[in-house]
Design a protein around this motif. Structure first.
Motif: not given
Lengths: 211, 230
Positions: A154-175
């Motif tokens: 279930y936590n994939l749902i929340q994590t997906k949103k978190l990563i989308n937010t992070l990628k938008a603000s920190y495009p160089n951050l590697k996940i």
């Protein structure tokens, strides 16, 4: 080795905390490699654990007891990790966390220790870390990598949103992603990531690629 | 495993011939297996209830096909749909919609009475059995209004099963319940899924329910955003 592993697992099965901790410390004092302890004793102790009791609620607290023993072992063996690391250093930093509502943190702690062992500047910021706290850590610490460990699907749902937010603000951050839910559902969930790392070998390879 | 339901290229647009049509669902393609236990999650306005209404034949898609047990029900007439819905689909809503002037057992029997002129002993026995399954046999003659919220929801669950439907659609079945009743209702639905081979599609905001289902479908802006099956 197999006999020793079985002896250790038996101590865990019987929930003999003191004996299990001393068993591992004695192995390390007699020259066994800390990595072998992780790979052959600690990780299988949790990953291969099968509760044969029909009552689910008994299995849950028994698993938690086992996890607690393993956590103590991890903490008590940390000095051996410091020795094993030596002077190894990579000029890369990684933040490791379990996202919001993810309480299974042993995998994340082990991953942090592996990153540390390979010379990364590694920081574990905790289990059940709210998305805004992870974002704050990324903002302040400016890591090269953010590693997230996910067990509950279930936590994939929340994590997906978190990563989308992070990628938008920190495009160089590697996940970096890891954990049981990632092993099974990373593709199905269409979650964004740069790397999936599930073992010491995976982290070692990344470290080798960066050196 | 065979499929119970297939949604093919479903679009739903409200106000098609108006100046401001609103697309509630866009190109939904989903297959549900027989005996499966699914949840649909998503923020308010994501299209969850619209989708459940289309699956439940309470609403029709603007475009696309709804295949139920290999039959395209999009082509059914209104009357055919009503018969199909009554016999094949069980509904559970956040608000139970029990009829207050009827007893628990009379409410349970209601969907059967709608499609059958006479209530026979077999179906009465079935209603008793269902009330026993939901733990309310001793309250069978109580008027719905005299039951607690959790008990009323359990009567609604029994009612949804009286016609032995292939699939039960639940829209926020625990949305109005405390955490203990939520757990009890979840356990009940899971038990019915296991023992009666009934498929479930549950819309929920409750992570405690969603994380226990075998498949989580997340809708966002009328599209399938995440679809993970255990």
């Amino acid at each position: 080795m197999k006999t020793k592993i079985n002896e250790f697992i038996k101590l865990l099965d019987n929930e003999e905390k003191d004996k299990a901790i001393m068993y591992i410390l004695n192995l390390l004092d007699s020259g066994n490699d800390i990595l072998d302890i992780y790979e052959y004793f600690i990780i299988p102790a949790l990953a291969d654990y099968n509760c044969d009791n029909d009552q689910e609620e008994i299995c849950i607290w028994k698993e938690h007891t086992r996890t607690s023993i393993v956590r103590t072992i991890l903490e008590n063996t940390y000095p051996y990790l410091i020795k094993a690391k030596g002077n190894k250093k990579i000029n890369k930093s990684v933040i490791v966390a379990c996202p919001q509502e993810e309480y299974h943190e042993i995998g994340a702690i082990i991953a942090t220790n592996y990153f540390y062992l390979e010379g990364f500047k590694a920081k574990y910021i905790g289990a059940n870390t709210p998305s805004e706290e992870i974002i704050s850590a990324v903002k302040i610490l400016k890591p090269d990598y953010l590693a997230l460990s996910i067990t509950n699907y279930y936590n994939l749902i929340q994590t997906k949103k978190l990563i989308n937010t992070l990628k938008a603000s920190y495009p160089n951050l590697k996940i970096i992603l890891g954990g049981q839910a990632i092993k099974k559902y990373a593709n199905k969930s269409k979650i964004q990531y740069d790397l999936i790392l599930n073992s010491y070998e995976d982290i070692k390879k990344l470290s080798g690629d960066l050196s | 495993m065979d499929n119970i339901l297939e949604l093919k290229n479903i679009d739903k647009i409200y106000g098609v011939n108006t100046k401001n049509p609103y697309q509630a669902l866009s190109n939904i393609n989903l297959i549900f297996k027989k005996n499966s236990f699914n949840s649909i999650i998503g923020q308010s306005g994501s299209g969850k209830s619209t989708l459940l209404n289309i699956i439940g034949t309470l609403d029709s898609p603007t475009k696309g096909e709804v295949i139920f047990n290999n039959q395209d029900i999009s082509k059914y007439t209104k009357d055919e749909l009503a018969i199909f819905r009554n016999k094949s689909i069980g509904f559970i809503f956040q608000f139970h919609y029990l009829l207050p002037e009827f007893s628990a057992i009379e409410n349970v029997l209601m969907p059967y009475k709608i499609s059958n002129s006479k209530v026979n002993q077999d179906i009465i026995n079935r209603a008793h059995e269902l009330l026993e399954i939901v733990g309310l046999e001793k309250y069978k003659n109580q008027l719905a209004n005299n039951l607690s919220g959790g008990q009323q929801q359990r009567v609604a669950i029994a009612r949804s099963l009286i016609n032995s439907p292939n699939i039960v659609l639940a829209d926020e079945p625990t949305g109005n319940l405390d955490s203990d009743s939520t757990e009890a209702v979840y356990n009940l639905l899971r038990e019915i899924n296991k023992n009666n081979n009934t498929s479930f599609i549950i819309i929920t905001h409750d992570r405690k329910i969603a994380e226990k289902t075998d498949r989580i479908i997340e809708l966002k802006d009328g599209e399938v955003y995440t679809d993970i099956e255990k």
